[in-house]
Motif scaffolding. Structure first.
Motif, PDB file in Angstrom:
ATOM      1  N   ARG A 143       9.595  -2.124  13.757  1.00 54.17           N
ATOM      2  CA  ARG A 143      10.062  -3.339  13.092  1.00 54.17           C
ATOM      3  C   ARG A 143       9.233  -3.665  11.854  1.00 54.17           C
ATOM      4  O   ARG A 143       9.718  -4.278  10.903  1.00 54.17           O
ATOM      5  CB  ARG A 143      10.008  -4.529  14.063  1.00 54.17           C
ATOM      6  CG  ARG A 143      11.064  -4.516  15.147  1.00 54.17           C
ATOM      7  CD  ARG A 143      12.452  -4.728  14.570  1.00 54.17           C
ATOM      8  NE  ARG A 143      12.561  -6.003  13.883  1.00 54.17           N
ATOM      9  CZ  ARG A 143      12.917  -7.147  14.445  1.00 54.17           C
ATOM     10  NH1 ARG A 143      13.184  -7.178  15.742  1.00 54.17           N
ATOM     11  NH2 ARG A 143      13.007  -8.253  13.740  1.00 54.17           N
ATOM     12  N   GLY A 144       7.978  -3.232  11.879  1.00 53.03           N
ATOM     13  CA  GLY A 144       7.095  -3.515  10.752  1.00 53.03           C
ATOM     14  C   GLY A 144       7.274  -2.572   9.580  1.00 53.03           C
ATOM     15  O   GLY A 144       6.589  -2.702   8.570  1.00 53.03           O
ATOM     16  N   GLY A 145       8.164  -1.598   9.745  1.00 50.51           N
ATOM     17  CA  GLY A 145       8.453  -0.701   8.632  1.00 50.51           C
ATOM     18  C   GLY A 145       7.463   0.433   8.481  1.00 50.51           C
ATOM     19  O   GLY A 145       7.374   1.058   7.434  1.00 50.51           O
ATOM     20  N   SER A 146       6.684   0.698   9.523  1.00 44.08           N
ATOM     21  CA  SER A 146       5.752   1.824   9.464  1.00 44.08           C
ATOM     22  C   SER A 146       6.544   3.121   9.323  1.00 44.08           C
ATOM     23  O   SER A 146       7.485   3.386  10.058  1.00 44.08           O
ATOM     24  CB  SER A 146       4.912   1.874  10.750  1.00 44.08           C
ATOM     25  OG  SER A 146       4.080   2.999  10.756  1.00 44.08           O
ATOM     26  N   SER A 147       6.178   3.930   8.357  1.00 42.49           N
ATOM     27  CA  SER A 147       6.991   5.121   8.058  1.00 42.49           C
ATOM     28  C   SER A 147       6.146   6.387   7.972  1.00 42.49           C
ATOM     29  O   SER A 147       6.338   7.214   7.096  1.00 42.49           O
ATOM     30  CB  SER A 147       7.761   4.913   6.734  1.00 42.49           C
ATOM     31  OG  SER A 147       6.861   4.656   5.677  1.00 42.49           O
ATOM     32  N   GLU A 148       5.166   6.524   8.879  1.00 45.18           N
ATOM     33  CA  GLU A 148       4.402   7.763   8.930  1.00 45.18           C
ATOM     34  C   GLU A 148       5.314   8.909   9.340  1.00 45.18           C
ATOM     35  O   GLU A 148       6.208   8.734  10.162  1.00 45.18           O
ATOM     36  CB  GLU A 148       3.249   7.634   9.920  1.00 45.18           C
ATOM     37  CG  GLU A 148       2.186   6.637   9.499  1.00 45.18           C
ATOM     38  CD  GLU A 148       1.037   6.588  10.473  1.00 45.18           C
ATOM     39  OE1 GLU A 148       0.965   7.499  11.331  1.00 45.18           O
ATOM     40  OE2 GLU A 148       0.228   5.661  10.385  1.00 45.18           O
TER      41      GLU A 148
END
Length: 233
Positions: free
Chosen positions: A98-103
């Motif tokens: 939800r926080g947009g973490s895109s690793e």
């Protein structure tokens, strides 16, 4: 064999959502002989799950049954602990998603290993799933549940196979859908799939972990209460 056991193992296998293994599929399918290479990778994973599952369920069977007969609440306590771990993991993954973490789900080091020759690619799939399973609470719960039944050879084989099929089902579906697509649409479809997986994979994994963890906690919590209540009588 009880159908309920197979259903539980299938449900647990689906809950062992392997985002990394699924993310490897578009990379493999984009390579020359990609379909063959993807099946080789999945077959290595399948053999690892079968071998490790058999070793855990069969090797731990007798000690688990003896211990469980003396302390019938222990199995439920293990499942309850696993459920709590899954809830915590699910919350963490959900918040990251939800926080947009895109690793990247498949870092460069892994992407390079997916270019290995076929024998080493099979071995990589085998070792990757072996390491994941050893630290996977879902796998532990499934094999403890199977081991306490002390099943004969064929029912035990069916039980471990059921879990293996469920655990790898999403990877297999990616390959099957890719094979069913017209050649002209395959590359675009895998690019879109990879983009969706990178942006929503952790969110989906978090939701699955939460659902599985809550269900496992509720069932094992009730089982633990009953076992403790009977022990006090």
């Amino acid at each position: 064999m009880e159908f309920a056991l197979l259903f539980k193992l299938f449900w647990l296998g689906l809950g062992a959502f392997d985002v990394i293994g699924i993310a490897a599929m578009p990379i493999l399918l984009a390579q020359p002989n990609g379909i063959r290479r993807a099946w080789i990778f999945v077959s290595g994973s399948a053999v690892a799950l079968m071998a490790l599952g058999w070793a855990f369920a069969y090797g731990l069977g007798k000690p688990l049954v003896k211990f469980n007969n003396e302390y019938p609440w222990v199995q439920h306590a293990i499942e309850l602990t696993a459920g709590c771990v899954l809830i915590g993991l699910g919350i963490w993954l959900y918040r990251r998603g939800r926080g947009g973490s895109s690793e990247a789900l498949t870092p460069d080091s892994m992407a390079k290993r997916l270019l290995l020759p076929i024998p080493l690619l099979w071995l990589f799939g085998f070792l990757l799933v072996t390491i994941q399973s050893i630290i996977d609470v879902v796998f532990l719960v499934a094999m403890v549940e199977t081991g306490t039944r002390q099943l004969p050879f064929l029912p035990l084989l069916l039980a471990v196979t059921t879990y293996t099929i469920a655990a790898l089902l999403l990877q297999v579906l990616v390959i099957v859908v890719y094979m069913a697509l017209p050649h002209a649409k395959r590359a675009a479809a895998m690019t879109k799939f990879n983009t969706l997986l990178e942006s929503h994979g952790e969110l989906v994994a978090g939701i699955i972990s939460l659902v599985l963890g809550i269900a496992l906690t509720m069932m094992s919590g009730w089982g633990l209460y009953q076992a403790l209540a009977l022990g006090q009588q």
